[in-house]
Scaffold this active site. Sequence first.
Site, PDB file in Angstrom:
ATOM      1  N   ASP A 195       4.065  51.622  51.736  1.00 39.98           N
ATOM      2  CA  ASP A 195       2.971  50.864  52.354  1.00 39.98           C
ATOM      3  C   ASP A 195       1.634  51.353  51.784  1.00 39.98           C
ATOM      4  OD1 ASP A 195       1.823  49.116  54.224  1.00 39.98           O
ATOM      5  OD2 ASP A 195       1.690  50.667  55.772  1.00 39.98           O
TER       6      ASP A 195
ATOM      7  N   HIS B 271      -6.200  46.874  60.856  1.00 37.85           N
ATOM      8  CA  HIS B 271      -5.329  47.998  61.209  1.00 37.85           C
ATOM      9  C   HIS B 271      -5.794  48.712  62.482  1.00 37.85           C
ATOM     10  CE1 HIS B 271      -4.384  47.636  56.817  1.00 37.85           C
ATOM     11  NE2 HIS B 271      -3.178  47.717  57.334  1.00 37.85           N
TER      12      HIS B 271
END
Length: 327
Positions: free
Chosen positions: A88, A186
């Site tokens: 990621d 996020h």
Amino acid sequence: MGLVTSTEMFKKAYEGGYAIGAFNVNNMEIIQGITEAAIEKRAPLILQVSKGARAYAKHVYLMNLIKAAIEDAEQSAGFDLPIVVHLDHGDSFELCKSCIDGGFTSVMIDKSGLPFDENVKITRQVVEYAHDHGVVVEAELGSLAGVEDEVNVSAEDSSYTRPEEVQEFVERTGCDSLAIAIGTSHGAYKFTAAQCTRNEKGILVPPPLRFDILDEVSKRLPGFPIVLHGSSSVPQEFVKIINENGGKMPDAVGIPEEELRQAARGAVCKINIDSDLRLAMTACIRQYFVEHPDHFDPRQYLKPARAAIKKMVEHKLVDVLGCDGKA
Ligand code: G3H
Ligand code: 13P
Ligand code: ZN
């Protein structure tokens, strides 16, 4: 089946109108909670490892824990659990190479903060190495607000993906999937209170995602897998438990599940979830210690935390992503 790339998974997800859950993993209990949910619901999975997770737990531990989960699925449920192991937010060619050499089946190179041509150049370099080794690559265009690893991307820096750039980017890089920015971000604080309205219960309601951008992108890239980062819904029941048990997370707010469901039905094939796993674990452990201040055996508080992750992931697989029964 075991460790696989996402190529077939995404093709089936695109055609079937559902999405694959990509869950960040950092330790054994998180891996067990997620994989037990996937076994129960017969769902394909992407387990993703950030640079920070790799630094925390070490590549070899995470890789072998994931392999152990596949073996356990076979032994305990006779189920061939397909898992993509994905890097990621890879931030360099070297990091991507190290993960490819170490057995990951998918990597993300995230150079979305660089100018278009530089993003293309580094992404292309990763794609060439990855494809030579049978590994697929996710790239990103447009940047999300919030925290990506240790780098702070402030809300002001956030820029939506420009649909007019996506075709050229995909053609020039050869990437296999594309993360786009349509208003997700996020972390557990995706929007400031000032960006939201409040409902009748006083709960913050975030601004809607830019589905117009998603539609434009998918028109220009028919059949191509689109990825959404920053897709935790920040369940308010966990925020409440945290705040009632010594935590302090005022106004934590995420992406409404209805919007994630809508995205999963369209061109979005991969939905990234990390913060919700952290919230489930933290809520459980905080509550446990308030109720059992004299306990000190990690098994006693990690067991319910793992069970809470499993329950939450089951809900996401079935009610949000719609990928249950698709493995
Ligand atoms: O997108 C970022 C992920 O939530 C990873 O977070 O760098 O703290 O592991 P981390
Ligand atoms: P969340 O912080 O919304 O869980 O996003 C996770 C993510 O995008 C990982 O790459
Ligand atoms: Zn992300």
